[in-house]
Design a protein around this motif. Sequence first.
Motif, PDB file in Angstrom:
ATOM      1  N   ALA A   1      -9.184  -4.193   8.606  1.00  0.00           N
ATOM      2  CA  ALA A   1      -8.996  -3.590   7.307  1.00  0.00           C
ATOM      3  C   ALA A   1      -9.839  -4.356   6.224  1.00  0.00           C
ATOM      4  O   ALA A   1     -10.021  -5.445   6.151  1.00  0.00           O
ATOM      5  CB  ALA A   1      -7.439  -3.689   6.898  1.00  0.00           C
TER       6      ALA A   1
ATOM      7  N   ALA B   1      -8.451  -1.232  10.865  1.00  0.00           N
ATOM      8  CA  ALA B   1      -8.895  -0.513   9.818  1.00  0.00           C
ATOM      9  C   ALA B   1      -8.063   1.178   9.947  1.00  0.00           C
ATOM     10  O   ALA B   1      -7.336   1.485   8.802  1.00  0.00           O
ATOM     11  CB  ALA B   1     -10.280  -0.062   9.604  1.00  0.00           C
TER      12      ALA B   1
ATOM     13  N   ASP C   1      -4.480   0.560   8.438  1.00  0.00           N
ATOM     14  CA  ASP C   1      -4.183  -0.149   7.429  1.00  0.00           C
ATOM     15  C   ASP C   1      -3.348   0.282   6.374  1.00  0.00           C
ATOM     16  O   ASP C   1      -2.381  -0.339   5.787  1.00  0.00           O
ATOM     17  CB  ASP C   1      -5.689   0.127   6.438  1.00  0.00           C
ATOM     18  CG  ASP C   1      -5.753  -0.848   5.079  1.00  0.00           C
ATOM     19  OD1 ASP C   1      -4.965  -1.596   5.143  1.00  0.00           O
ATOM     20  OD2 ASP C   1      -6.506  -0.587   4.530  1.00  0.00           O
TER      21      ASP C   1
END
Length: 726
Positions: free
Chosen positions: A38, A65, A68
């Motif tokens: 992230a 990510a 996130d």
Amino acid sequence: MTHASPSSDDDALLPLDAVRERPAPVPAKVVRGVPEPAAALPVARVVVDTPLPHLDRLFDYVVPAPLDAEAVPGSRVRVRFAGKLVDGFLLERVHSSEHQGKLARLERVISPEPVLTPEIAALARAVADRYAGTMADVLRLAVPPRHARVEAEARAATRPRPEGEAAVAGEGTGASETSASPSPEGGAGGPDASPSWRDRDGAGEPGAWADYPDGERFLAALAGGGAPRAVWTALPGAGDGGPGWAGAVAVAVRETLRSGRGALVVLPDGKDVALADAALSAVLGPGEHVALTADLGPAERYRRWLRVVRGQVRAVVGTRGAAFAPVRDLGLAMVWDDGDDLHAERLAPYPHTREILALRAHQGRTGLLIGGYARTAEATQLVAGGWAGPIVAARETVRGRAPRVRPAGEDSELARDEAARAARLPSLAWRALRAGLTTGPVLVQVPRRGYLPALACQNCRAPARCGHCSGPLALRGGHAAPYCRWCGRIAGEWRCPACGGVRVRAQVVGARRTAEELGRAFPSVPVRTSGKDGVLATVGAAPALVVATPGAEPVAEGGYAAAVLLDGWALLGRPDLRVAEETLRRWMNAAALLRPRAELVVLADSSVLAVQALVRWDPVTHAERELAGRTELGFPPAVRLATLTGSPSAVREMLGEAVLPGEAQVLGPVPLDTLRGDQVRERAMVRVPRGAGPALSAALKGAVGVRSARKAPEVVRVCIDPLDMI
């Protein structure tokens, strides 16, 4: 707190030098094949659900990510730990890790619901340290198991949110954000809104506290946003509205809500929760609080718990599991009848409700109220040390509300009735029951449940024992054969090994046999029983005989007209450090259900201090004497004490490894009476002054961690300040 992460190469545990504090944080290194981390706050600090005490710390993981948005603080996550996928709670997200090696990734977010608030996480850490346990064990007690369907229902109910309405979870901790439930007009509820409880000044007005000189000052402090701490000795006497304590608690909760804060009330059992629930509904109005008990079932309990964590309600009443309820901006925590052993958790690390709420009050700006008809030595210690103030009524008020107590063993009664010394129900008790039945229900408290829970030989009075396991024999009914309470075998052919007799007699009489005998003595009066087989919450105002075991006494409409407390010797004769305190508490809880100045007969020696305290209705002086005696002898709460229970070799090994404080005194080990297989368990006690309590907990926790790290085959049970020390 030391932060680390499992090795990403072989999933083995890190060596000690890999988890030491570093002088400066370093950027996280990502494992091969892990998606891009992230962009903001890529490191998650996770409490892993592991039973191993030496791994009781936070571990760092990389947040991929794609996760996130869902990986929010307080959410449930799944991570790879020691080669296995395990559950955990994400506590916080940070920019970098102190770990020098590579970090494994979060495998997935089980639920984006932030069920673990920062306040409860800090409380769980404090409770674990206080009781020499692990944070994972405390979190199992604090956060109920997830129910996916209920979460989906709750999310659907909160979408879409009106523009400008505060988020229901995880967005701010201010007082204005603690009530997101809609008001009757459709706006967001909050301290400036006008929920129904604000207009309910007629029910349970502060007059419920008018009999206490410091009661209205306590309420004013709560309403003004203060954090008063008090030990409340409640007045006895039940009226048409039931026990007065429930209404007084509801008023205290209402005044706390008026300050824009939340309130939490923890009670011993479901019967008390039902009384408080009704009182809160009358004072606050419907939908302004929730009741949390185990008998709700997992789905309904989790549904109500989500309303609390999302700030949709700010008042909670429940049993001991509710002590960790995530009430937003908590202003008052209250425990009723803290001497009841139901407040002591049966699962590790065995915390007590009173201590949990005291820690919450200490950590935050929270008021604390410890209430009951009797008073424990622990509560008296808080008053004596100045940490809490007393709330008691004037003696004139107490005399007008308390029952008229008469010990059956008093000299004047024995002079008139010589048989009263040996009779189970002397003439004084019969007269009290007859007189009470002319105006309403009467209560008979019996210390033992069952029919005849203990038998003896009719000829030589030797205890009747099972021929297979030597367990005590008992009877389930008048026409049943004796059976063993340990192994359950029927002993129809029992013969006394001492004299050869085949007939048995009652050594102890239980509640069901008592009800049977009273039914024959009063054939025209209905007999109701309340105990393990079924607890009655209430009974009507019509004449009836109510036979109940301690703690199961139902509330009578308008109060009981009379009561008899049977077999006082059975309560006072137990080998327990708290026997006098516990006996007085059980007696007072039953006596408080009587009408003011109703007659109460207690079958016990009038010279016993607990009986004298009941006669004078003076639990405060009795508790002060108890505290003075324990201080002189060196027992809790004057000192901190820990017990170590396990096999003889394991207990001695742990005592040799623990780096105890210099003031520590080791008592034992001594064998216990209980057996597990062919191995005898032993128990050692370690006591230290109160100021050295944290050092004792840390030392024992460290010793348990060392044994866990080297995979010791035998477990030693560590309990801090246990209820059953003797």
